[in-house]
Scaffold this active site. Structure first.
Site, PDB file in Angstrom:
ATOM      1  N   THR A 108      -7.754  -4.132   1.995  1.00  0.00           N
ATOM      2  CA  THR A 108      -7.889  -5.168   2.865  1.00  0.00           C
ATOM      3  C   THR A 108      -8.248  -3.826   4.340  1.00  0.00           C
ATOM      4  OG1 THR A 108      -6.726  -6.273   4.803  1.00  0.00           O
ATOM      5  CG2 THR A 108      -8.313  -7.750   2.894  1.00  0.00           C
ATOM      6  N   ASP A 200       0.343   9.870   3.899  1.00  0.00           N
ATOM      7  CA  ASP A 200       0.672   8.412   4.443  1.00  0.00           C
ATOM      8  C   ASP A 200       1.454   9.140   5.356  1.00  0.00           C
ATOM      9  OD1 ASP A 200       2.626   5.938   5.655  1.00  0.00           O
ATOM     10  OD2 ASP A 200       1.147   5.908   4.463  1.00  0.00           O
ATOM     11  N   ASP A 203       5.471   7.329   5.418  1.00  0.00           N
ATOM     12  CA  ASP A 203       6.094   7.634   4.291  1.00  0.00           C
ATOM     13  C   ASP A 203       6.732   9.180   4.301  1.00  0.00           C
ATOM     14  OD1 ASP A 203       5.860   4.963   2.511  1.00  0.00           O
ATOM     15  OD2 ASP A 203       4.007   6.038   1.678  1.00  0.00           O
TER      16      ASP A 203
END
Ligand code: PRP
Ligand code: URA
Length: 209
Positions: A108, A200, A203
């Site tokens: 989402t 990311d 990460d």
């Protein structure tokens, strides 16, 4: 763009390009983020108010400029916000720290809160919320709304990369909160990642992928 400052200092841009490179190691990525955070912190605090206090240099007494008001608050949006936070604390060691734990639901893209701890007296302090990435802006707006519920009034947001979609959403939700970023990228992809971006951030900082 109204309320958006792009910090286009050559050192910031050079370091950011190395961070974007997928071949840059986790250790280098973290070190560069810390270095950039010093330069970004310099810009985001440029308009802080000063007062003076009387000191004695070895030569004579003088009215010396010092920061006015209570200590700053840096609000780190976990986890990647910590990469900016650490360098900023090098520059302003007396700052108070708020932690806002949020992660993006991968389906989402909503921000899910898992932790919140902030100094109690936010209302009369300058609060600088930090997160390297402003993608949809769901995380930044959720974090800042939480800080506002805790009383924060004078807030600014500092990131490394922003997407136009994120800036637009942020401006709608928080029209009075200034944004400082090192770069404004092209767009978000279908998974909500910034393009060209750097991947990311969490990460890459912590080697979790
Ligand atoms: C990343 C990033 C921001 C958020 C940005 O965090 O550090 O907090 O995504 O995306 P948005 O603007 O669409 O909300 P992530 O949820 O990956 O968590 P992490 O920092 O723990 O890796
Ligand atoms: N979060 C990240 O870490 N990177 C992106 O590109 C978007 C959200």
């Amino acid at each position: 763009m109204e309320g958006v400052t792009i910090v286009d200092h050559p050192l910031v841009q050079h370091k950011l390009s190395i961070m974007r490179d997928k071949n840059t190691s986790t250790g280098s990525f973290r070190r560069l983020l810390r270095e950039i955070s010093l330069l970004l912190c310099y810009e985001v605090t440029r308009d802080l108010e000063l007062t003076t206090k009387t000191i004695e240099t070895p030569m004579q007494e003088m009215e010396a400029p010092t920061l006015k008001g209570k200590k700053l608050v840096f609000a780190s949006i976990l986890r990647a916000g910590n990469g900016l936070l650490e360098g900023m604390l090098d520059l302003v060691p007396s700052a108070r720290v708020a932690h806002v734990g949020l992660y993006r639901d991968h389906e989402t893209l909503e921000a899910i809160e898992y932790y919140y701890k902030a100094p109690t007296d936010l209302s009369d302090r300058v609060v600088i919320a930090v997160d390297p990435m402003l993608a949809t802006a769901n995380s930044a707006t959720a974090a800042i709304e939480k800080l506002q519920q805790s009383g924060a009034k004078d807030i600014r947001f500092l990131c490394l990369l922003a997407a136009p979609e994120g800036i637009e959403n942020f401006r709608k939700a928080l029209p009075d909160v200034p944004i400082f970023t090192a770069a404004l990228d092209s767009h978000l992809n279908e998974k909500g990642y910034i393009i060209p971006g750097l991947g990311d951030a969490g990460d890459r900082m912590y080697g979790t992928k």
